[in-house]
Design an enzyme around this catalytic site. Structure first.
Site, PDB file in Angstrom:
ATOM      1  N   GLU A   1      30.636  27.233  26.873  1.00 31.98           N
ATOM      2  CA  GLU A   1      29.340  26.993  26.076  1.00 31.98           C
ATOM      3  C   GLU A   1      28.973  25.353  26.027  1.00 31.98           C
ATOM      4  O   GLU A   1      27.954  25.285  25.801  1.00 31.98           O
ATOM      5  CB  GLU A   1      30.118  27.307  24.704  1.00 31.98           C
ATOM      6  CG  GLU A   1      30.364  28.758  24.722  1.00 31.98           C
ATOM      7  CD  GLU A   1      31.127  29.197  23.448  1.00 31.98           C
ATOM      8  OE1 GLU A   1      30.697  30.061  22.671  1.00 31.98           O
ATOM      9  OE2 GLU A   1      32.268  28.736  23.141  1.00 31.98           O
TER      10      GLU A   1
ATOM     11  N   GLU B   1      36.688  35.406  25.697  1.00 33.08           N
ATOM     12  CA  GLU B   1      37.352  35.250  24.384  1.00 33.08           C
ATOM     13  C   GLU B   1      37.910  36.751  24.003  1.00 33.08           C
ATOM     14  O   GLU B   1      38.704  36.800  23.308  1.00 33.08           O
ATOM     15  CB  GLU B   1      36.408  34.883  23.370  1.00 33.08           C
ATOM     16  CG  GLU B   1      36.223  33.140  23.441  1.00 33.08           C
ATOM     17  CD  GLU B   1      35.263  32.708  24.305  1.00 33.08           C
ATOM     18  OE1 GLU B   1      34.844  31.434  24.398  1.00 33.08           O
ATOM     19  OE2 GLU B   1      34.928  33.577  25.135  1.00 33.08           O
TER      20      GLU B   1
END
Length: 255
Positions: free
Chosen positions: A109, A129
C-alpha cells in the site's frame, strides 16, 4: 534508526526505510517520519521529486506486529496521512517507489500510494490481509482496482497471494523493471528525468491525473482550464518557448 534521508543529485530527495531486521515494517516512529518527509518536500522549493526506498532484502512487510501486539495499532497511522503516514496524505510532490524485494500488505500500500513504481526482478506485490482475517485498509483495495484489470485486482484481494515483478510490470502496475539491487538507482534516474521538466507544470499535471479517477469529465475540463491559466502566469511559462527559440535547455525556477 528507522530511516535514512538523503539528497540525491539535483532536486531529488530519497527516504529509505531502514529497519531491515524487522523487514522494514512500519512502526509509529516510521509513520511519523514519512509524513514529515512528504510535508517537507512540499514545503521545499528546491526539491521537486521524492523517492521512497528501503534497505535490505524486503521493501516493506507492512505493519509492525510487535506494535499491534502491544496495543499500539493506531500509532501506525497519522491523523492526516493514514497508514504509514502517507497512504491518505494530500500532497503536491510526485513520489517514486523503489521496490527491491517483497512489498506486502501495508508495504504494498505504501508503494501504491506513490505515483510511479520502479521495481527490481526480485520484487513482488501482494495484499495478504485476508489470510489473517483482515482487509487491506491502507488503500490496497481502493487503488488496485484502478491500476489493474478488475479480475486481477480481485485475485490479489481474495487469494492474498502476491504477484512477481515481471507480472506486475506486464500488467502496468510497475513503470520500470530493473536488475536486482538497482531499484533505488532506477527510481532516482526516473525522478531526475521528470526534474528536467517544468516543476509547476509537472505538479499540475499530476494533480489532474489523480483527479481523473474520481471527478466527472465536465469538472476535469474546468480544472484543466484553471491549471492552464495558472501556469500561463508563471515565469517558467515564458522560459519554455524562449529556451526552444534559443536552442538551449530551459532553466526552470519553479516560479
Amino acid at each position: 534508526m528507522v530511516h535514512v534521508e538523503a539528497r540525491a543529485a539535483g532536486r531529488v530527495s530519497v527516504f529509505r526505510l531502514d529497519r531491515p531486521r524487522a523487514r522494514n515494517a512500519i512502526d509509529g516512529e516510521t509513520a511519523a517520519a514519512l509524513e514529515s518527509w512528504v510535508r517537507g518536500l512540499d514545503a521545499d522549493p528546491e526539491i521537486w521529486m521524492g523517492v521512497l526506498s528501503a534497505s535490505g532484502p524486503v521493501f516493506c512487510a507492512g505493519a509492525d506486529l510487535k506494535e499491534i501486539s502491544a496495543g499500539r495499532l493506531d500509532s501506525l497511522s497519522t491523523a492526516a496521512g493514514g497508514f504509514g503516514g502517507i497512504t491518505r496524505l494530500a500532497r503536491e510532490t510526485p513520489l517514486v517507489a523503489a521496490v527491491d524485494g517483497p512489498a506486502l500488505a501495508g508495504g504494498c500500500e505504501l508503494a501504491l500510494a506513490c505515483d510511479l513504481i520502479v521495481a527490481s526482478e526480485q520484487a513482488s506485490f501482494g495484499i495478504p490481509e485476508v489470510k489473517r482475517s483482515l482487509i487491506a485498509g491502507g488503500g490496497g483495495l481502493i487503488r488496485l482496482p484502478s491500476l489493474l484489470p478488475q479480475r486481477i485486482a480481485m485475485e490479489l484481494a481474495l487469494t492474498g497471494s502476491p504477484i512477481d515483478a515481471r507480472r506486475a510490470y506486464d500488467l502496468g502496475l510497475v513503470n520500470r523493471l530493473v536488475g536486482d539491487g538497482d531499484a533505488e538507482a532506477g527510481a532516482v534516474r526516473l525522478a531526475e528525468e521528470i526534474c528536467r521538466n517544468a516543476p509547476l507544470a509537472v505538479r499540475a499535471s499530476r494533480r489532474l491525473v489523480v483527479e481523473a479517477s474520481t471527478v466527472d469529465h465536465e469538472r476535469l475540463w474546468e480544472l484543466s482550464d484553471a491549471a492552464s491559466r495558472a501556469i500561463e502566469l508563471t515565469a517558467d511559462f515564458a522560459e519554455g518557448p524562449r529556451a526552444f527559440m534559443e536552442k538551449r535547455e530551459p532553466v526552470w525556477t519553479g516560479r
